[in-house]
Scaffold this active site. Structure first.
Site, short mmCIF file in Angstrom:
data_model
loop_
_atom_site.label_atom_id
_atom_site.label_comp_id
_atom_site.label_asym_id
_atom_site.label_seq_id
_atom_site.Cartn_x
_atom_site.Cartn_y
_atom_site.Cartn_z
N HIS A 52 -16.65 -5.22 -2.97
CA HIS A 52 -17.33 -6.28 -3.71
C HIS A 52 -16.54 -7.56 -3.62
O HIS A 52 -15.42 -7.58 -3.11
CB HIS A 52 -17.62 -5.85 -5.16
CG HIS A 52 -16.42 -5.72 -6.04
ND1 HIS A 52 -15.47 -4.74 -5.88
CD2 HIS A 52 -16.01 -6.47 -7.11
CE1 HIS A 52 -14.54 -4.87 -6.81
NE2 HIS A 52 -14.83 -5.91 -7.56
N HIS A 54 -15.02 -9.80 -5.67
CA HIS A 54 -14.00 -10.37 -6.55
C HIS A 54 -12.70 -10.69 -5.79
O HIS A 54 -12.31 -9.95 -4.89
CB HIS A 54 -13.72 -9.42 -7.72
CG HIS A 54 -14.81 -9.43 -8.75
ND1 HIS A 54 -15.02 -8.40 -9.63
CD2 HIS A 54 -15.74 -10.37 -9.03
CE1 HIS A 54 -16.06 -8.70 -10.41
NE2 HIS A 54 -16.51 -9.89 -10.06
N ASP A 56 -9.57 -10.37 -6.36
CA ASP A 56 -8.49 -9.37 -6.25
C ASP A 56 -8.83 -8.28 -5.23
O ASP A 56 -8.02 -7.39 -4.98
CB ASP A 56 -8.15 -8.76 -7.62
CG ASP A 56 -9.29 -7.99 -8.26
OD1 ASP A 56 -10.42 -8.53 -8.32
OD2 ASP A 56 -9.06 -6.85 -8.73
N HIS A 57 -9.99 -8.38 -4.59
CA HIS A 57 -10.40 -7.42 -3.56
C HIS A 57 -10.55 -8.06 -2.18
O HIS A 57 -10.60 -7.34 -1.18
CB HIS A 57 -11.72 -6.74 -3.96
CG HIS A 57 -11.58 -5.97 -5.26
ND1 HIS A 57 -11.59 -4.60 -5.32
CD2 HIS A 57 -11.38 -6.41 -6.52
CE1 HIS A 57 -11.41 -4.22 -6.58
NE2 HIS A 57 -11.29 -5.30 -7.33
N HIS A 108 -20.96 -3.38 -11.82
CA HIS A 108 -19.79 -4.26 -11.99
C HIS A 108 -20.12 -5.62 -11.36
O HIS A 108 -19.94 -6.67 -11.97
CB HIS A 108 -18.59 -3.61 -11.32
CG HIS A 108 -17.33 -4.42 -11.33
ND1 HIS A 108 -16.63 -4.71 -12.47
CD2 HIS A 108 -16.64 -5.01 -10.31
CE1 HIS A 108 -15.57 -5.44 -12.17
NE2 HIS A 108 -15.55 -5.64 -10.86
N ASP A 134 -14.51 -1.07 -8.06
CA ASP A 134 -14.43 -1.21 -9.52
C ASP A 134 -15.66 -0.63 -10.23
O ASP A 134 -16.10 -1.17 -11.25
CB ASP A 134 -14.29 -2.70 -9.91
CG ASP A 134 -12.92 -3.28 -9.57
OD1 ASP A 134 -12.02 -2.52 -9.16
OD2 ASP A 134 -12.75 -4.51 -9.73
N HIS A 172 -8.00 0.25 -9.41
CA HIS A 172 -7.08 -0.20 -10.46
C HIS A 172 -6.39 0.98 -11.13
O HIS A 172 -7.01 2.04 -11.32
CB HIS A 172 -7.82 -1.02 -11.53
CG HIS A 172 -8.25 -2.38 -11.06
ND1 HIS A 172 -7.41 -3.46 -11.07
CD2 HIS A 172 -9.42 -2.81 -10.54
CE1 HIS A 172 -8.06 -4.53 -10.59
NE2 HIS A 172 -9.28 -4.15 -10.25
FE FE Z 1 -10.85 -5.49 -9.37
ZN ZN Z 2 -13.94 -6.37 -9.57
#
Ligand code: FE
Ligand code: ZN
Length: 260
Positions: A52, A54, A56-57, A108, A134, A172
């Protein structure tokens, strides 16, 4: 084949699969841990899988491109740093000679996808592997940033229906804090208590609690247990109306949002 979790940021994991020569990584939010692992094992980067959009990915993708000998795969319905090969439900990709099936798992984010490797007869891989980003966490689930509770409920049900031994590679390390919430929902769940003890030991030894397994999550994850009477009763005490699993799930997710 080797499956390793590369710690990134405060509590992310970038999953890496490698065969001793080539590697693929999932959701590289940061290039540094990937680069270090490639160097340490003398590996070529053969592909990137993204679940996805985001940061942090995806934030490490551009910096890894010069090292990349292969495609970036990502969710067709989301915008990630391109170019990438867009995938949606039912697609299959082959990396390192392994075949991954793509599952749409919105909730998410609206276009979130997961990758399922079915794991038959791969030396070194004991069981199917699920890269679920996530959506499903150990003992928890992702927040609903873009999707509805009903969408996330359906996505989690889909994952819960996978074979029990499927290895759950989420992104995570939230397991211990999720387990505190799970204990509030289901104080009488002995499997959850035993699992919490094992996870504590792993964290004390600086080991990931992951991968988990689908079978274990079905026993301990309240978000996969919305039909269990104790879970439904706890959700009702927090405002769920009735014991329909989606209503229970919705109340649990809202309760978790305010749980400290
Ligand atoms: Fe994340
Ligand atoms: Zn995420």
């Amino acid at each position: 084949m080797n499956l390793i979790a590369l710690p990134a940021f405060a509590d992310n994991y970038i999953w890496m699969l490698h065969d001793g020569a080539q590697a693929v990584v999932v959701d590289p939010g940061d290039e540094a841990p990937v680069r270090a692992a490639l160097d340490a094992h003398g590996l070529t980067l053969a592909g990137i899988l993204v679940t996805h959009h985001h940061p942090d990915h995806v934030a490490g993708i551009d910096a890894l491109r010069p090292l990349l000998h292969g495609p970036v795969y990502g969710p067709a319905r989301e915008k990630i740093p391109g170019p990438f090969t867009p995938l949606q439900d039912g697609a299959a990709v082959e990396v390192l000679g392994l075949r991954f099936k793509v599952l749409d798992v919105p909730g998410h984010t609206a276009g979130h996808i997961a990758y399922l490797q079915q794991g038959d007869a791969t030396p070194g891989l004991a069981a199917p592997i699920l890269f679920c980003g996530d959506t499903l966490f150990s003992a928890g689930c992702g927040r609903l940033f873009e999707g509805t509770p009903a969408q996330m409920f359906d996505s989690l049900q889909r994952l819960a229906a996978l074979p029990a031994q499927t290895q759950v590679c989420c992104t995570h390390e939230y397991t211990l804090s999720n387990l505190r919430f799970a204990a509030a929902v289901e104080p009488g769940n002995a499997d959850r208590a035993a699992y919490e003890q094992r996870c504590r030991e792993r964290r004390v030894a600086d080991q990931p609690t992951l991968p988990s397994s689908i079978g274990l999550e079905r026993q301990i994850n309240p978000f996969l247990r919305c039909a269990a009477p104790e879970v439904a009763a706890a959700a009702q005490s927090q405002g769920a109306i009735g014991n329909e699993p989606v209503a229970v799930f919705t109340a649990l997710r809202e309760w978790k949002n305010r749980f400290r």
